[in-house]
Design an enzyme around this catalytic site. Structure first.
Site, PDB file in Angstrom:
ATOM      1  N   GLU A  31       0.848  -1.197   0.000  1.00 16.92           N
ATOM      2  CA  GLU A  31       0.000   0.000   0.000  1.00 16.92           C
ATOM      3  C   GLU A  31       0.880   1.242   0.000  1.00 16.92           C
ATOM      4  O   GLU A  31       2.057   1.196   0.398  1.00 16.92           O
ATOM      5  CB  GLU A  31      -0.921  -0.067   1.240  1.00 16.92           C
ATOM      6  N   ASP A  32       0.307   2.349  -0.457  1.00 16.94           N
ATOM      7  CA  ASP A  32       1.080   3.591  -0.534  1.00 16.94           C
ATOM      8  C   ASP A  32       1.416   4.145   0.850  1.00 16.94           C
ATOM      9  O   ASP A  32       2.549   4.516   1.124  1.00 16.94           O
ATOM     10  CB  ASP A  32       0.349   4.649  -1.390  1.00 16.94           C
TER      11      ASP A  32
ATOM     12  N   ASP B 173      -2.059   5.222   7.410  1.00 14.85           N
ATOM     13  CA  ASP B 173      -2.455   6.459   8.082  1.00 14.85           C
ATOM     14  C   ASP B 173      -3.208   6.093   9.366  1.00 14.85           C
ATOM     15  O   ASP B 173      -2.575   5.737  10.357  1.00 14.85           O
ATOM     16  CB  ASP B 173      -3.294   7.272   7.085  1.00 14.85           C
TER      17      ASP B 173
ATOM     18  N   LYS C 160       2.557   6.988   8.580  1.00 18.26           N
ATOM     19  CA  LYS C 160       2.225   8.219   9.313  1.00 18.26           C
ATOM     20  C   LYS C 160       1.809   7.807  10.717  1.00 18.26           C
ATOM     21  O   LYS C 160       0.615   7.750  11.031  1.00 18.26           O
ATOM     22  CB  LYS C 160       0.994   8.860   8.647  1.00 18.26           C
TER      23      LYS C 160
ATOM     24  N   PHE D 119      -0.025  16.328   4.279  1.00 17.62           N
ATOM     25  CA  PHE D 119      -0.701  15.657   3.170  1.00 17.62           C
ATOM     26  C   PHE D 119       0.285  15.416   2.038  1.00 17.62           C
ATOM     27  O   PHE D 119       0.825  16.329   1.447  1.00 17.62           O
ATOM     28  CB  PHE D 119      -1.922  16.430   2.674  1.00 17.62           C
TER      29      PHE D 119
HETATM   30  P1  5GP Z   1      -6.110   4.529   6.505  1.00 12.79           P
HETATM   31  O1  5GP Z   1      -4.756   4.033   6.976  1.00 12.79           O
HETATM   32  O2  5GP Z   1      -6.457   5.839   7.159  1.00 12.79           O
HETATM   33  O3  5GP Z   1      -7.187   3.504   6.571  1.00 12.79           O
HETATM   34  O4  5GP Z   1      -6.092   4.854   4.981  1.00 12.79           O
HETATM   35  C1  5GP Z   1      -4.999   5.036   4.270  1.00 12.79           C
HETATM   36  C2  5GP Z   1      -5.437   5.590   2.934  1.00 12.79           C
HETATM   37  O5  5GP Z   1      -5.763   6.994   3.090  1.00 12.79           O
HETATM   38  C3  5GP Z   1      -4.275   5.509   1.991  1.00 12.79           C
HETATM   39  O6  5GP Z   1      -4.334   4.359   1.212  1.00 12.79           O
HETATM   40  C4  5GP Z   1      -4.456   6.762   1.170  1.00 12.79           C
HETATM   41  O7  5GP Z   1      -5.292   6.469   0.082  1.00 12.79           O
HETATM   42  C5  5GP Z   1      -5.157   7.745   2.071  1.00 12.79           C
HETATM   43  N1  5GP Z   1      -4.197   8.698   2.695  1.00 12.79           N
HETATM   44  C6  5GP Z   1      -3.829   8.784   3.997  1.00 12.79           C
HETATM   45  N2  5GP Z   1      -2.913   9.756   4.185  1.00 12.79           N
HETATM   46  C7  5GP Z   1      -2.691  10.312   2.972  1.00 12.79           C
HETATM   47  C8  5GP Z   1      -1.821  11.366   2.500  1.00 12.79           C
HETATM   48  O8  5GP Z   1      -1.058  12.018   3.213  1.00 12.79           O
HETATM   49  N3  5GP Z   1      -1.879  11.629   1.172  1.00 12.79           N
HETATM   50  C9  5GP Z   1      -2.695  10.935   0.309  1.00 12.79           C
HETATM   51  N4  5GP Z   1      -2.656  11.286  -0.968  1.00 12.79           N
HETATM   52  N5  5GP Z   1      -3.514   9.944   0.715  1.00 12.79           N
HETATM   53  C10 5GP Z   1      -3.502   9.625   2.036  1.00 12.79           C
HETATM   54 MG    MG Z   2      -4.984   4.112  -0.733  1.00 13.53          MG
END
Ligand code: 5GP
Ligand code: MG
Length: 177
Positions: free
Chosen positions: A97-98, A101, A129, A150
């Protein structure tokens, strides 16, 4: 540099070094395993495409489209835009995954893969993060840790833009406020 980007965190060359390091570690760790790489759409595609080419092992490749809703880490909290095409049963699944968060998406996906019979499930993220974590989850392989900003580029978008930037940068706050 794109005019909407405040500063670059990782250049194209620095990303290549990170990908090479992760690929070498994963190659060692999965030497005797049954590896299924699962990239998460859409942000994880570019990282997954680079990373599999630095993994020097036989492996399968699949992609899932998922996002999570709700506040629990239950597999039932996932919304699917593309299900798995391959069975994870008995496989050593590595999710790519990218960014990690809040951790909601990846903890729900991990629960789903375990329920579906994966032999093991590990997570590899380009960015972590940790300040924003809500779910009780840590990534097994992390490219780079970032603060609460972001991030865009190298797959990460804002409103479907910036996926294609070859570097990872911080979006200027005025672009999303
Ligand atoms: P979580 O960990 O909150 O469930 O979700 C992660 C997803 O939120 C990531 O796959 C991404 O798509 C999006 N996301 C979270 N932080 C960022 C950020 O700083 N930049 C971008 N572009 N997407 C983010
Ligand atoms: Mg994503």
């Amino acid at each position: 540099m794109h005019p909407h980007v405040e500063r670059i965190l990782l250049t194209k060359e620095e990303i290549a070094v990170v990908v090479d390091r992760l690929g070498k570690t994963i190659t060692k760790d999965y030497a005797d395993k049954n590896l299924l790489v699962v990239g998460v759409l859409t942000g994880g595609t570019i990282f997954a495409a680079d990373l599999i080419r630095s993994i020097d092992l036989d492996c399968e490749l699949d992609f899932v489209g998922v996002s999570s809703y709700g506040n629990t880490a239950q597999s039932g909290d996932l919304t699917w835009t593309k299900p798995l095409s391959l069975s994870p049963k008995g496989k050593d699944v590595l999710v790519i995954e990218d960014i990690l968060d809040t951790g909601r998406t990846l903890s729900c996906l991990t629960a789903y893969l375990q329920e579906a019979g994966a032999n093991s499930v590990k997570l590899c993220v380009m960015l972590d993060k940790p300040e924003c974590r809500i779910a009780d989850i840590t990534a097994d392989y992390v490219g780079h840790s970032v603060g609460n900003e972001f991030i865009v580029g190298y797959g990460l978008d804002y409103a479907q833009q910036y996926h294609n930037l070859p570097y990872i940068g911080v979006l200027k706050p005025e672009q999303y406020q």
